[in-house]
Write a protein that holds these residues in place. Structure first.
Motif, PDB file in Angstrom:
ATOM      1  N   ASP A 568       0.822  -1.208   0.000  1.00  0.00           N
ATOM      2  CA  ASP A 568       0.000   0.000   0.000  1.00  0.00           C
ATOM      3  C   ASP A 568       0.859   1.262   0.000  1.00  0.00           C
ATOM      4  O   ASP A 568       0.520   2.258  -0.668  1.00  0.00           O
ATOM      5  CB  ASP A 568      -0.918  -0.003   1.220  1.00  0.00           C
ATOM      6  CG  ASP A 568      -2.327   0.439   0.892  1.00  0.00           C
ATOM      7  OD1 ASP A 568      -2.995  -0.264   0.123  1.00  0.00           O
ATOM      8  OD2 ASP A 568      -2.747   1.508   1.389  1.00  0.00           O
ATOM      9  N   ALA A 571       1.917   1.805  -3.493  1.00  0.00           N
ATOM     10  CA  ALA A 571       0.837   2.318  -4.327  1.00  0.00           C
ATOM     11  C   ALA A 571       0.689   3.827  -4.131  1.00  0.00           C
ATOM     12  O   ALA A 571       0.496   4.580  -5.106  1.00  0.00           O
ATOM     13  CB  ALA A 571      -0.471   1.609  -3.990  1.00  0.00           C
ATOM     14  N   PRO A 578      -4.758   1.625  -4.856  1.00  0.00           N
ATOM     15  CA  PRO A 578      -4.222   0.385  -4.250  1.00  0.00           C
ATOM     16  C   PRO A 578      -4.703  -0.894  -4.930  1.00  0.00           C
ATOM     17  O   PRO A 578      -3.931  -1.848  -5.060  1.00  0.00           O
ATOM     18  CB  PRO A 578      -4.709   0.471  -2.807  1.00  0.00           C
ATOM     19  CG  PRO A 578      -4.859   1.938  -2.543  1.00  0.00           C
ATOM     20  CD  PRO A 578      -5.339   2.512  -3.837  1.00  0.00           C
ATOM     21  N   ASN A 740      -4.398   0.018   6.319  1.00  0.00           N
ATOM     22  CA  ASN A 740      -4.396   0.790   5.080  1.00  0.00           C
ATOM     23  C   ASN A 740      -5.574   1.771   5.037  1.00  0.00           C
ATOM     24  O   ASN A 740      -5.449   2.888   4.525  1.00  0.00           O
ATOM     25  CB  ASN A 740      -4.435  -0.141   3.877  1.00  0.00           C
ATOM     26  CG  ASN A 740      -3.166  -0.970   3.756  1.00  0.00           C
ATOM     27  OD1 ASN A 740      -2.109  -0.581   4.252  1.00  0.00           O
ATOM     28  ND2 ASN A 740      -3.254  -2.122   3.106  1.00  0.00           N
TER      29      ASN A 740
END
Length: 768
Positions: A568, A571, A578, A740
């Motif tokens: 994550d 990303a 993500p 996340n």
């Protein structure tokens, strides 16, 4: 006369020829036990898994422990399906201890290969390991391997029994077996012949067993794939189910034990006179440390309350265990120092990571931590035993009955045939009942019980402070992205204690030689599907005195948090969504991509993953992980609530576990795994003060309660593949999914478990 060298060389050559010949043979059958199946009056055993009684009931022998995962129902369905039995006639009973019940697939699952490694070396290793496990392995419930392991033999057992019943009917009616059919426990013939299983069973038991039974085509399944209710559900609802703690044989005495505060310690001296003088107390005595456990002073009394009260008046001096003086800060320092000194063993490498990092347009680094964790099962550690006339009867809730019986026999100096180990339902285990320290301890206590049965029961503090903990772990990452945000380099190494080495040492006496290899601690890191051109993933093992053991999902439990959180981070650094970022790393893994896309669709995933609903800020986080053969993706929806609390509103989960034998059981295990993982993510850590465990009650090692549980939405992917593990697979992704989401919500990246936020407490919401 032959010289010694000639004899030795000849012996070695002969042994080599035997080993080669043995390894070339096909795996041994798993349907016929080494001793006849025990039967009652009116019963006939058709193989090692199936008994049929005159009243038409079919008893399916269970060689795995039922500890809440529903395996007795799933396994019975496999037999009943191929047998074409009437489901209402199915019963279950515990199987005897025999090598046909050894768990083979759990051992092969621990081989150090990635799931997408299809090389010849892997196939040969699996073949050889399966043969070894069949002959020299053990009966064990763990590793989410039960249905995976017994999918074939249980179906074969049902198919063989069905064929033998048909053969008996054809012989009785003087017709061709091919002209007979089976429908719900009845064998039929078009000429009007009809006989129930119970009527045919004695004759069927005399029929030869088919060498290669023909199994059903999945298209004709009538039970497998159906959401049948759990076979033991009624007994749990009405209270008639017997767990280990419920065993009450005639003449039962009770025992409680005070154990050394530092794990592994023993008694130096004690004064038990005051305890011995209490009414109802039978005996006060020191008990040693068994199988990696801790020594203490035991009290046997008429009831548990007297025994526990007597502990309060003991005076004990201890020989401290090896953890004495250890603190959390020292554990963290030694983990960090270990990674500073060495990156350890490389479990997976490809390309040139350092060269790729040197040319990366952007590099990202991070360090993640996870604490020790206790099992803290609802049913505390207990065992009931009776030692009498050179024999032992032991009522135990264990995941390793054969290992337990072996150690009981050794402790008492008797043969294993003189140990009657009676398996009980387990009120939660999560890996704790893979240990036999408490069983050996209970038998040693019962030896002092004047031939009467004695139940040894630990209190919750004793259970929590004398566990074999999930190891603490530290993980470091370095990654490189190119100018287009593509992942071109991945370097990851982590450090922890070894579970396998310690477990083998304390249970099998295999010396811990300090090898820096334990696949179970790196699983979840080196065996994930993401496609990277340059990768290096390693693991360092270190020695620490804290006792460690297998915890639900083992290495996956923390490695998934590390890997999916760092994915994550990448990303975000690449300025990509993500879900899209992960999808770009799964070009050649359609199964994983399908699961990821399924959960994205279920959750109506949006980019960006932050929005406002009626003035309340929401965010979602995603995680994808493969464990125990199953692929799981989860999306967590979190939001701010009143008083600056965080609410986990909803969790979406998609799972591909191969053919879903019982969707009802799968959904239950997924939901339970998510709640279990959420508890660890937010509320749980084992900490040390001068070598002693601080936590003692659920108030300090809490679980997500019913009124805190988020709404959980589960999708089970359709599949015709071999069934895979379910009991642990949903645990690993939930912590990174929530972490996340918290990053998206707060802008703060949480790299340590449990997820403790400086400004916010954690609160979940009721479903709906």
């Amino acid at each position: 006369m032959l010289k010694r060298r000639t004899f030795l060389l000849g012996g070695v050559g002969a042994m080599g020829a035997l080993v080669i010949g043995w390894s070339a043979l096909p795996p041994r059958q798993r349907l016929v036990a080494s001793a006849p199946m025990p039967v009652r009056a009116g019963e006939a055993a058709l193989n090692g898994y199936v008994k049929i009684a005159a009243d038409n009931t079919v008893t399916v022998m269970m060689c795995r422990a039922e500890m809440g995962q529903g395996v007795h129902t799933g396994l019975a369905m496999l037999v009943a399906e191929e047998l074409d039995a009437n489901w209402a006639d199915i019963r279950v009973a515990n199987a005897p201890l025999d090598s046909i019940y050894n768990n083979i697939e759990n051992v092969t699952g621990d081989l150090p290969f990635r799931p997408d490694n299809d090389g010849v070396a892997k196939e040969l290793a699996i073949w050889f390991t399966r043969k070894l496990a069949r002959d020299f392995g053990t009966i064990m419930t763990g590793g989410s391997s039960t249905i995976n392991d017994l999918w074939q033999p249980m179906r074969e057992a049902g198919a063989c029994a069905r064929s033998m019943l048909i053969a008996a009917a054809a012989q009785r009616w003087d017709v061709k077996p091919a002209d007979c059919r089976v429908e719900k426990g009845v064998v039929l013939h078009d000429a009007g012949h009809r006989a129930t299983f119970g009527q045919l069973a004695p004759e069927a038991a005399r029929q030869p067993m088919p060498r290669k039974p023909v199994l059903k085509d999945p298209a004709s399944f009538t039970l497998i794939g159906k959401p049948l209710a759990r076979i033991e559900a009624a007994s749990k609802m009405d209270g008639s189910a017997v767990f280990g703690i419920d065993v009450v044989p005639d003449g039962l005495l009770y025992a409680s034990i005070a154990m050394c505060p530092t794990p592994g310690g023993t008694v130096r001296r004690f004064d038990g006179s005051a305890a011995a003088a209490l009414p109802g107390v039978h005996k006060v005595f020191a008990v040693g440390a068994f199988n990696g456990g801790t020594g203490g002073v035991a009290v046997i009394a008429d009831n548990m309350f007297v025994a526990m009260h007597a502990l309060d008046v003991l005076t004990i001096e201890w020989n401290d265990g090896p953890t004495r003086g250890l603190t959390d800060a020292e554990v963290d320092r030694r983990l960090s120092q270990a990674l500073d000194e060495s990156e350890g063993h490389a479990w997976y490498r490809h390309g040139d990571v350092e060269a790729a990092l040197s040319r990366a347009a952007q590099t990202v680094t991070a360090q993640y931590r996870a604490p020790y964790l206790a099992h803290a099962a609802l049913e505390p550690v207990n065992c009931t035993a009776q030692v009498k006339d050179g024999k032992a009867t032991v009522w135990a809730a264990t995941q390793v009955p054969a290992v337990a019986r072996m150690h009981i026999a050794r402790l008492l100096g008797i043969g294993t045939d003189d140990v009657d180990l009676q398996q009980q339902l387990i009120g939660g285990a999560f890996g704790r009942r893979l240990e036999v320290d408490f069983i050996a301890q209970a038998v040693a206590i019962a030896r002092e019980g004047q031939r009467r049965p004695v139940q040894t029961l630990w209190t919750r503090p004793q259970d929590m402070r004398h566990d074999f903990y999930r190891p603490a772990c530290l993980s470091r990452f370095r990654a490189g992205l190119d100018a287009q945000g593509r992942l071109i380099a991945w370097h990851n190494t982590s450090v922890s204690q070894s579970i396998v080495a310690k477990w083998l040492a304390r249970n099998y006496g295999i010396p811990d030689l300090g090898f820096n290899v334990d696949k179970t601690m790196s699983e979840g890191a080196f065996d994930q599907p993401y496609e990277m051109p340059n990768v290096w993933i390693g693991q360092r093992l270190i020695e620490l005195p804290v006792p460690v053991g297998f915890w639900r999902s083992v290495g996956h439990s923390h490695q998934a948090f590390f890997v999916e959180s760092f994915i994550d981070e990448l990303a975000v650094a690449a300025r990509k969504d993500p879900v899209a970022f992960r999808a770009g790393l799964l070009t050649h893994h359609p199964r994983h991509l399908a699961v990821l896309q399924k959960v994205a669709g279920m959750s109506a995933w949006r980019a960006p993953a932050v929005w406002s609903d009626k003035g309340v800020k929401h965010a979602r986080g995603v995680a994808l992980h493969e464990a125990f053969g199953s692929v799981v993706a989860q999306v967590a929806d979190v939001s701010f609530a009143a008083r600056n609390t965080i609410k986990v509103n909803r969790v979406y989960c998609a799972i591909d576990c191969g053919m879903p034998v019982n969707p009802n059981l799968i959904r239950q295990q997924v939901e339970g795994g998510i709640v279990f993982g959420l508890s660890a993510a937010f509320k749980e850590a084992i900490t040390l003060d001068d070598g002693a465990v601080v936590q003692s009650l659920y108030s300090a090692f809490d679980v997500v309660r019913m009124d805190e549980c988020p709404d959980i939405v589960v999708a089970i992917m359709p599949s015709q593949g071999h069934p895979q593990g379910v009991g642990e697979a949903a645990v690993p992704p939930i912590a990174p999914a929530v972490a996340n989401a918290l990053f998206a919500l707060t802008g703060t990246r949480f790299r340590s478990l449990p997820l403790q936020m400086p400004l916010y407490s954690v609160e979940a919401t009721c479903p709906g």
